[in-house]
Design an enzyme around this catalytic site. Sequence first.
Site, PDB file in Angstrom:
ATOM      1  N   SER A 228      43.677  34.473  26.587  1.00 31.61           N
ATOM      2  CA  SER A 228      43.030  34.774  25.314  1.00 31.61           C
ATOM      3  C   SER A 228      41.529  34.609  25.501  1.00 31.61           C
ATOM      4  O   SER A 228      41.065  34.230  26.575  1.00 31.61           O
ATOM      5  CB  SER A 228      43.528  33.826  24.231  1.00 31.61           C
ATOM      6  OG  SER A 228      42.954  32.544  24.438  1.00 31.61           O
ATOM      7  N   LYS A 229      40.816  34.854  24.417  1.00 30.20           N
ATOM      8  CA  LYS A 229      39.348  34.810  24.498  1.00 30.20           C
ATOM      9  C   LYS A 229      38.829  33.456  24.965  1.00 30.20           C
ATOM     10  O   LYS A 229      37.727  33.364  25.487  1.00 30.20           O
ATOM     11  CB  LYS A 229      38.750  35.142  23.134  1.00 30.20           C
ATOM     12  CG  LYS A 229      38.747  36.631  22.894  1.00 30.20           C
ATOM     13  CD  LYS A 229      37.823  37.005  21.761  1.00 30.20           C
ATOM     14  CE  LYS A 229      37.849  38.504  21.550  1.00 30.20           C
ATOM     15  NZ  LYS A 229      37.811  38.856  20.143  1.00 30.20           N
TER      16      LYS A 229
END
Length: 464
Positions: free
Chosen positions: A238-239
């Site tokens: 994820s980010k």
Amino acid sequence: MSDLRVRFAPSPTGYLHIGGARTALFNYLLAQKEKGTFILRIEDTDVARSTQESVDAILQAMDWLGLSYDEGPFYQSERFDLYKQKVDELLEKGLAYRCYCTSEELEAKREAAMKSGGKPKYDGTCRNRSDQPDLPFVVRFKAPQEGETSFVDRIKGAITFENDELDDLIIQRTDGTPTYNFVVVIDDAEMGLTLVVRGDDHINNTPRQILMYKALGYDVPEFAHVPMILGADKTRLSKRHGATSVMVYREMGYLPEAMVNYLVRLGWSHGDEEIFSMDDLIEKFSLSSVGKAAGVFNPEKLLWLNAHYIKTGDPERLGELLKEYLQMIEVSTENGPPLPAVVKTLQERARTMVEMAEGAAFYYRPEVEFDPAAVQKCLTKDKEPILTRLTELLDAATGWDHEAIAAAFSTLMGETGLKLGKIGPAVRVALVGGTNSPSIYEVIEVLGKEESLKRLRGSFSKFV
Ligand code: GLU
């Protein structure tokens, strides 16, 4: 042409994610290798979340990576008539039914089921209902409640689900729009897909989809579910782990061949080889060497590959790219040395095109941007006569190549008794403005005689 038909089917609800790009790449490679057909289908049935901007971003990213498709892009939003027809067909055959349960009722059923230790699946209230009240309804698929559904996944092996675990899936929402699991089956079948390669987040959908293939009288394709990509901490990428959008890597100065090489190795291997061109991959890629375990995203390795491709890249092509990266930092290349020559001086050091642009900017800026600390340290008064003499020697040089420049320095070193280490830093600051640059002879050669002399002379006013 072979019979192999594969597809990439992104939902346009955001940018092209690293994981999606890898799925697209695997499909592309399989089609290329087996001379099959690669189809692009945009899954935009969720009208509220799908945007044209995302479609454009996905197409642009595929183009950047060099993943061309043979058919499409097809848009599910343009195929609603077909889906409607298939809903009606299943309703007529008694393989689907209208469900009038409200969301409150469903929530209550779910809670009750959970409390009594049962599965939170639809309890079938409307399954055998024959009336058709004038109320909002969804259409549910009448899934078989006995037996099991099995398939042999090309990556994960044999997989079996008990049918009584599978829910009566909603295939048409209250607003009349069809749902993912239903339309994906219709499209994969109608588009003649022989193999579905996708992320293993869809593996639980596969038995449900197989039941629908059967209900709709379609042949079931083969499936290959590719393991997820995790971050270094082994949670889903994820980010938090850095950029997950493919195109952000382009902005950060990554080359598409580095990205492709990196993506393919996230889950696939070929002995202990690390470097693969697209052509190598088309020859060597196979699903049998895709691992069952999740791949771990490693930004350092991507950076290492990028540095490799910059080092070995064609200076002409990198020069074209460099121009764009320089434009991003508002440096025009209209005047100044030829781009490929500049690239050659930076290929060994730059790990990204952004780094290369930062390192190349001094060649093109009309005025040297002096770093005050570097001036203070290197452009000391005692160096002034030395740089003055260097300017004379370079001015007198016949020819302008490495040898001529080295000869001027060698005369200067002879005359002053100073080593290059004593002279170089001052020359560098005079020409570049700072203490970091490619080798000083290269800089002088690439800047050219006129510009080098101009900069040396311009520095005289700066001595401290
Ligand atoms: N549109 C789905 C997604 O983006 C993919 C569906 C599939 O590959 O079956 O997750």
